[in-house]
Design an enzyme around this catalytic site. Sequence first.
Site, PDB file in Angstrom:
ATOM      1  N   LYS A 111       0.838  -1.211   0.000  1.00  0.00           N
ATOM      2  CA  LYS A 111       0.000   0.000   0.000  1.00  0.00           C
ATOM      3  C   LYS A 111       0.871   1.259   0.000  1.00  0.00           C
ATOM      4  O   LYS A 111       0.547   2.254  -0.653  1.00  0.00           O
ATOM      5  CB  LYS A 111      -0.920   0.020   1.224  1.00  0.00           C
ATOM      6  CG  LYS A 111      -1.932  -1.107   1.232  1.00  0.00           C
ATOM      7  CD  LYS A 111      -3.258  -0.671   0.636  1.00  0.00           C
ATOM      8  CE  LYS A 111      -4.111  -1.835   0.151  1.00  0.00           C
ATOM      9  NZ  LYS A 111      -4.419  -2.805   1.193  1.00  0.00           N
ATOM     10  N   LYS A 195      -9.371 -15.395 -11.314  1.00  0.00           N
ATOM     11  CA  LYS A 195     -10.172 -14.984 -10.175  1.00  0.00           C
ATOM     12  C   LYS A 195     -11.193 -13.920 -10.556  1.00  0.00           C
ATOM     13  O   LYS A 195     -10.847 -12.950 -11.231  1.00  0.00           O
ATOM     14  CB  LYS A 195      -9.217 -14.430  -9.109  1.00  0.00           C
ATOM     15  CG  LYS A 195      -9.777 -14.494  -7.725  1.00  0.00           C
ATOM     16  CD  LYS A 195      -8.722 -14.164  -6.691  1.00  0.00           C
ATOM     17  CE  LYS A 195      -9.416 -13.736  -5.425  1.00  0.00           C
ATOM     18  NZ  LYS A 195      -8.548 -13.061  -4.504  1.00  0.00           N
ATOM     19  N   LYS A 198     -11.366  -8.779 -10.131  1.00  0.00           N
ATOM     20  CA  LYS A 198     -10.331  -7.776 -10.364  1.00  0.00           C
ATOM     21  C   LYS A 198     -10.892  -6.515 -11.009  1.00  0.00           C
ATOM     22  O   LYS A 198     -10.421  -5.427 -10.759  1.00  0.00           O
ATOM     23  CB  LYS A 198      -9.219  -8.360 -11.218  1.00  0.00           C
ATOM     24  CG  LYS A 198      -8.427  -9.380 -10.409  1.00  0.00           C
ATOM     25  CD  LYS A 198      -7.100  -9.698 -11.071  1.00  0.00           C
ATOM     26  CE  LYS A 198      -6.461 -10.894 -10.412  1.00  0.00           C
ATOM     27  NZ  LYS A 198      -6.645 -12.138 -11.150  1.00  0.00           N
TER      28      LYS A 198
END
Length: 332
Positions: A111, A195, A198
């Site tokens: 982050k 997945k 996103k």
Amino acid sequence: MKTVLSGIRPTGNLHLGNYFGAMVNFLKMQEIHRCFFFIADWHSLTTHPDPKMLHVNVTGVLSEYLACGLDPQKATLYVQSEVPEIAELYLLLNMHAYLGELEKTVSFKEKARQNPQNINAGLLTYPVLMATDILIHNADFVPVGKDQEQHLEMTRNFAARFNYKYGVEYFKMPTAYIYGEKDLIKIPGLDGSRKMGKSDGNCIYLIDEPKIVEKKIKSALTDNGPTGENTPKPECIENLFTILRAVSEPEVVKHYETLWDSGEQRWYGSLKKQLAEDVIKLTTPIRERINNIKNDTKYLAEIVESGTVKARTNASKTLKDVREIMGFKSFS
Ligand code: TRP
């Protein structure tokens, strides 16, 4: 009976990946364990969300949880910021969390790299807040994904350090909830990726209107069709079959498996139509419930109120013990 706890940040809507990955399992857990599920709105503050949107997002996530079948009679559902005991325990635990270990946390480094202009103290101590969420209810199990495993490991470190420092065996060591093999359904994306989640382009949300679901599935990535009999499927096609297996009847899956194996061409249109139909069948009642609950402010207020009481009752017991262990004494 074991205590299970999970938090969800109020960002974005639930999609099919969340539904089959987490929600379906939460529904089973609430039947057999003592469960705490909460909205981690304090955690969402690290990125400075728009104050106009915060409550809308919290309400949205809560409505979606309830609409999926989380039952306030069976599990304790609450909103983190309604439980001030968490803030106090967080302050106390922060005294035992060291700068070095916090700076080394993978999620923090990531982050900080993505947002170098907003490396705030809350971001640094995010794992302490998460540990507080878990330890304040002395949870045994935390259903977490790979990205949260390090936070859980840090929680155990903080718990063990606290116990050692004060010579007590107060906190339990929480571990990841271990799913049965069949319980862990990973829903892939519509764009050929592994997945779902996103981007909007690979995602079907529970609140998507039928027209949107149809459109998204229609434009899902496919190849040019099988190149012969019994060939292996490319990833994008396997992905559509994985979603089909999750939402459709076994005979339907078998029908399309047989078509693939036959090497026949030109049935992807039919597959997509069927897939959209079965997804819509699953999501329609949920979507309707989400929309009803979202607008029922009285019902939501009742749920939050009773969840808060249950969460605070339990949290304040822990906080009282911890204060005592650390040497605080009441003056009265
Ligand atoms: N950090 C979690 C996430 O990003 C959310 C969370 C906050 C959580 N507190 C928790 C998850 C406690 C499990 C237990 O998904």
